[in-house]
Design a protein around this motif. Structure first.
Motif, PDB file in Angstrom:
ATOM      1  N   THR A 130     -20.313  -0.942 -39.279  1.00  0.00           N
ATOM      2  CA  THR A 130     -21.267  -1.201 -38.388  1.00  0.00           C
ATOM      3  C   THR A 130     -22.023  -2.977 -38.435  1.00  0.00           C
ATOM      4  OG1 THR A 130     -22.321  -1.117 -39.669  1.00  0.00           O
ATOM      5  CG2 THR A 130     -22.388   1.444 -38.759  1.00  0.00           C
ATOM      6  N   ASN A 131     -22.401  -3.010 -37.269  1.00  0.00           N
ATOM      7  CA  ASN A 131     -22.753  -4.643 -37.918  1.00  0.00           C
ATOM      8  C   ASN A 131     -23.390  -4.375 -38.774  1.00  0.00           C
ATOM      9  OD1 ASN A 131     -22.683  -4.985 -35.467  1.00  0.00           O
ATOM     10  ND2 ASN A 131     -25.176  -4.542 -34.593  1.00  0.00           N
ATOM     11  N   LEU A 132     -24.396  -3.777 -39.684  1.00  0.00           N
ATOM     12  CA  LEU A 132     -24.603  -3.504 -41.111  1.00  0.00           C
ATOM     13  C   LEU A 132     -23.109  -4.292 -42.472  1.00  0.00           C
ATOM     14  CD1 LEU A 132     -26.615  -3.984 -43.482  1.00  0.00           C
ATOM     15  CD2 LEU A 132     -27.207  -1.494 -42.959  1.00  0.00           C
ATOM     16  N   THR A 133     -22.757  -3.050 -42.030  1.00  0.00           N
ATOM     17  CA  THR A 133     -21.094  -2.733 -42.817  1.00  0.00           C
ATOM     18  C   THR A 133     -20.599  -4.004 -42.587  1.00  0.00           C
ATOM     19  OG1 THR A 133     -20.025  -1.691 -41.258  1.00  0.00           O
ATOM     20  CG2 THR A 133     -21.387  -0.891 -43.792  1.00  0.00           C
TER      21      THR A 133
ATOM     22  N   MET B  52     -19.326   6.145 -54.938  1.00  0.00           N
ATOM     23  CA  MET B  52     -20.168   6.851 -53.822  1.00  0.00           C
ATOM     24  C   MET B  52     -19.740   7.015 -52.815  1.00  0.00           C
ATOM     25  SD  MET B  52     -24.050   5.346 -55.316  1.00  0.00           S
ATOM     26  CE  MET B  52     -24.522   7.235 -54.870  1.00  0.00           C
ATOM     27  N   GLY B  53     -18.743   6.604 -52.367  1.00  0.00           N
ATOM     28  CA  GLY B  53     -17.926   6.395 -51.393  1.00  0.00           C
ATOM     29  C   GLY B  53     -18.246   5.851 -50.296  1.00  0.00           C
ATOM     30  N   SER B  54     -17.994   5.244 -49.120  1.00  0.00           N
ATOM     31  CA  SER B  54     -18.723   4.174 -48.532  1.00  0.00           C
ATOM     32  C   SER B  54     -19.104   5.575 -47.363  1.00  0.00           C
ATOM     33  CB  SER B  54     -17.386   4.050 -47.576  1.00  0.00           C
ATOM     34  OG  SER B  54     -16.379   2.610 -48.558  1.00  0.00           O
ATOM     35  N   PRO B  55     -20.225   4.383 -47.030  1.00  0.00           N
ATOM     36  CA  PRO B  55     -21.031   3.329 -46.885  1.00  0.00           C
ATOM     37  C   PRO B  55     -21.699   3.025 -48.116  1.00  0.00           C
ATOM     38  CG  PRO B  55     -22.063   3.820 -44.839  1.00  0.00           C
ATOM     39  CD  PRO B  55     -20.443   5.073 -45.442  1.00  0.00           C
ATOM     40  N   LYS B  56     -22.301   4.460 -48.246  1.00  0.00           N
ATOM     41  CA  LYS B  56     -23.010   4.784 -49.418  1.00  0.00           C
ATOM     42  C   LYS B  56     -23.842   3.807 -50.447  1.00  0.00           C
ATOM     43  CE  LYS B  56     -23.681   9.711 -48.825  1.00  0.00           C
ATOM     44  NZ  LYS B  56     -24.207  10.752 -49.632  1.00  0.00           N
ATOM     45  N   GLN B  57     -22.208   3.603 -50.858  1.00  0.00           N
ATOM     46  CA  GLN B  57     -21.997   2.507 -51.564  1.00  0.00           C
ATOM     47  C   GLN B  57     -22.621   0.682 -51.600  1.00  0.00           C
ATOM     48  OE1 GLN B  57     -18.216   3.421 -53.385  1.00  0.00           O
ATOM     49  NE2 GLN B  57     -16.678   2.363 -52.023  1.00  0.00           N
TER      50      GLN B  57
ATOM     51  N   ARG C  56     -31.655  -7.920 -56.006  1.00  0.00           N
ATOM     52  CA  ARG C  56     -32.820  -7.493 -56.750  1.00  0.00           C
ATOM     53  C   ARG C  56     -31.692  -8.507 -58.278  1.00  0.00           C
ATOM     54  NH1 ARG C  56     -36.684  -2.720 -57.210  1.00  0.00           N
ATOM     55  NH2 ARG C  56     -36.950  -2.511 -55.017  1.00  0.00           N
ATOM     56  N   HIS C  57     -30.361  -8.418 -57.872  1.00  0.00           N
ATOM     57  CA  HIS C  57     -29.745  -8.551 -59.723  1.00  0.00           C
ATOM     58  C   HIS C  57     -28.212  -9.694 -59.171  1.00  0.00           C
ATOM     59  CE1 HIS C  57     -27.730  -9.532 -63.541  1.00  0.00           C
ATOM     60  NE2 HIS C  57     -27.269  -8.745 -63.304  1.00  0.00           N
ATOM     61  N   ASP C  58     -28.146 -10.454 -59.101  1.00  0.00           N
ATOM     62  CA  ASP C  58     -26.939 -11.438 -59.857  1.00  0.00           C
ATOM     63  C   ASP C  58     -25.724 -11.322 -59.994  1.00  0.00           C
ATOM     64  OD1 ASP C  58     -25.133 -13.085 -57.347  1.00  0.00           O
ATOM     65  OD2 ASP C  58     -26.113 -14.801 -59.113  1.00  0.00           O
ATOM     66  N   ALA C  59     -24.623  -9.858 -59.483  1.00  0.00           N
ATOM     67  CA  ALA C  59     -23.859  -9.753 -60.591  1.00  0.00           C
ATOM     68  C   ALA C  59     -22.315  -9.889 -59.622  1.00  0.00           C
ATOM     69  CB  ALA C  59     -23.980  -8.423 -61.440  1.00  0.00           C
ATOM     70  N   ILE C  60     -21.440  -9.238 -60.597  1.00  0.00           N
ATOM     71  CA  ILE C  60     -20.423  -9.038 -59.820  1.00  0.00           C
ATOM     72  C   ILE C  60     -19.980  -7.239 -59.789  1.00  0.00           C
ATOM     73  CG2 ILE C  60     -17.692  -8.012 -60.307  1.00  0.00           C
ATOM     74  CD1 ILE C  60     -17.642 -10.612 -62.094  1.00  0.00           C
ATOM     75  N   TYR C  61     -20.218  -6.907 -58.679  1.00  0.00           N
ATOM     76  CA  TYR C  61     -20.143  -5.414 -57.932  1.00  0.00           C
ATOM     77  C   TYR C  61     -18.502  -5.032 -57.711  1.00  0.00           C
ATOM     78  CZ  TYR C  61     -24.736  -6.079 -58.626  1.00  0.00           C
ATOM     79  OH  TYR C  61     -26.279  -6.109 -58.266  1.00  0.00           O
ATOM     80  N   GLN C  62     -18.821  -3.702 -57.868  1.00  0.00           N
ATOM     81  CA  GLN C  62     -17.209  -3.487 -57.413  1.00  0.00           C
ATOM     82  C   GLN C  62     -17.632  -1.550 -56.670  1.00  0.00           C
ATOM     83  OE1 GLN C  62     -13.490  -3.213 -59.272  1.00  0.00           O
ATOM     84  NE2 GLN C  62     -12.637  -1.436 -57.562  1.00  0.00           N
ATOM     85  N   GLY C  63     -17.513  -0.982 -55.625  1.00  0.00           N
ATOM     86  CA  GLY C  63     -17.214  -0.158 -55.134  1.00  0.00           C
ATOM     87  C   GLY C  63     -16.395   1.230 -55.102  1.00  0.00           C
ATOM     88  N   LEU C  64     -15.836   1.980 -56.047  1.00  0.00           N
ATOM     89  CA  LEU C  64     -14.761   2.298 -56.373  1.00  0.00           C
ATOM     90  C   LEU C  64     -14.591   3.498 -55.510  1.00  0.00           C
ATOM     91  CD1 LEU C  64     -15.826   2.068 -60.732  1.00  0.00           C
ATOM     92  CD2 LEU C  64     -14.001   0.459 -58.741  1.00  0.00           C
ATOM     93  N   GLY C  65     -15.625   4.394 -54.690  1.00  0.00           N
ATOM     94  CA  GLY C  65     -14.782   6.061 -54.294  1.00  0.00           C
ATOM     95  C   GLY C  65     -14.895   6.610 -55.092  1.00  0.00           C
TER      96      GLY C  65
END
Length: 235
Positions: free
Chosen positions: A43-46, A156-161, A171-180
């Motif tokens: 989607t445009n957002l993802t 949490m699965g996509s696109p929720k995560q 809100r906070h600068d960090a390294i993030y990873q989505g894991l499914g």
């Protein structure tokens, strides 16, 4: 390194785990595992979330699409392995981690196992992936702001995560990873495909065929337009 657009989804053509890990070390971004499904149903957002951050190939579909564009050395990087490599690269530097996802039993087992596998690892906090109200989400976001962990994993699965990580990153600068479902894999609740299937980059197909369910087959069939678009050079 320049990103490559597939159906408007911009993906880095990493040629090795080390190349991606070096990129992570230099940039605090949201890491998004990109596969055929995410490209086809973007989607445009993802798209915006992926394009502003770091999309990498975590599916044979994304790999084939990039190779069709001339990036012959691009490889698939499994997200369920990548997060552990990130920890292995950073835990002895005193980095702190925040984990979100899975059932309460799974997240607790994940934390116990991480403490065994990585002695003295700093787990800033953790919680399950069942965020049912806006108030619960706000408490989580505030906790992230206060604790300021270095690395945050969201399973949490996509696109929720991806949507949640975007709110966290604002809100906070960090390294993030989505894991499914990676916490389930790590704790042994779910088994990965056998080595032969992984070696031939057919893990997604194996998951669709294993323990036959119509829901899995529907997802497989829904990806067919992606392959048609790749084969006919529409991407």
């Amino acid at each position: 390194m320049n990103k490559v657009s597939i159906n408007g989804v911009e993906v880095y053509p990493f040629t090795s785990d080390k190349e991606l890990l070096a990129h992570i070390d230099a940039h605090k971004r949201i890491l998004v595992a990109v596969n055929a499904e995410k490209i086809l149903h973007a989607t445009n957002l993802t798209r915006e979330i992926i394009n502003q951050n770091c999309g990498y190939c975590d599916g044979i579909g994304a790999v084939v699409a990039l190779r069709k564009k001339g990036y012959q050395n691009v490889i698939k990087i499994a997200g369920c392995e990548l997060w552990l490599k990130i920890i292995a690269m950073t835990w002895q530097q005193g980095k702190s981690y925040y984990l979100v996802g899975g059932t309460q039993a799974v997240i607790e087992q994940t934390v116990r196992q991480l403490k065994q596998d990585f002695p003295n690892i700093i787990i800033a906090n953790y919680r399950n992936g069942y965020i049912k109200t806006q108030a619960e989400k706000e408490l989580l976001l505030r906790d992230i702001e206060e604790l300021r962990p270095d690395i945050i994993f969201v399973a949490m699965g996509s696109p929720k995560q991806e949507l949640l990580m975007a709110e966290m990153a604002a809100r906070h600068d960090a390294i993030y990873q989505g894991l499914g479902g990676s916490f389930d894999v790590y704790t042994g609740k779910v088994s990965r495909a056998p080595e032969w299937w992984r070696k031939h980059q057919l893990e997604g197909l194996y998951r669709s065929l294993a323990g036959f369910k119509w829901s899995k087959m529907k997802r497989l069939f829904k990806a067919m337009p992606f392959w048609w678009n790749v084969l006919t050079n529409k991407y």
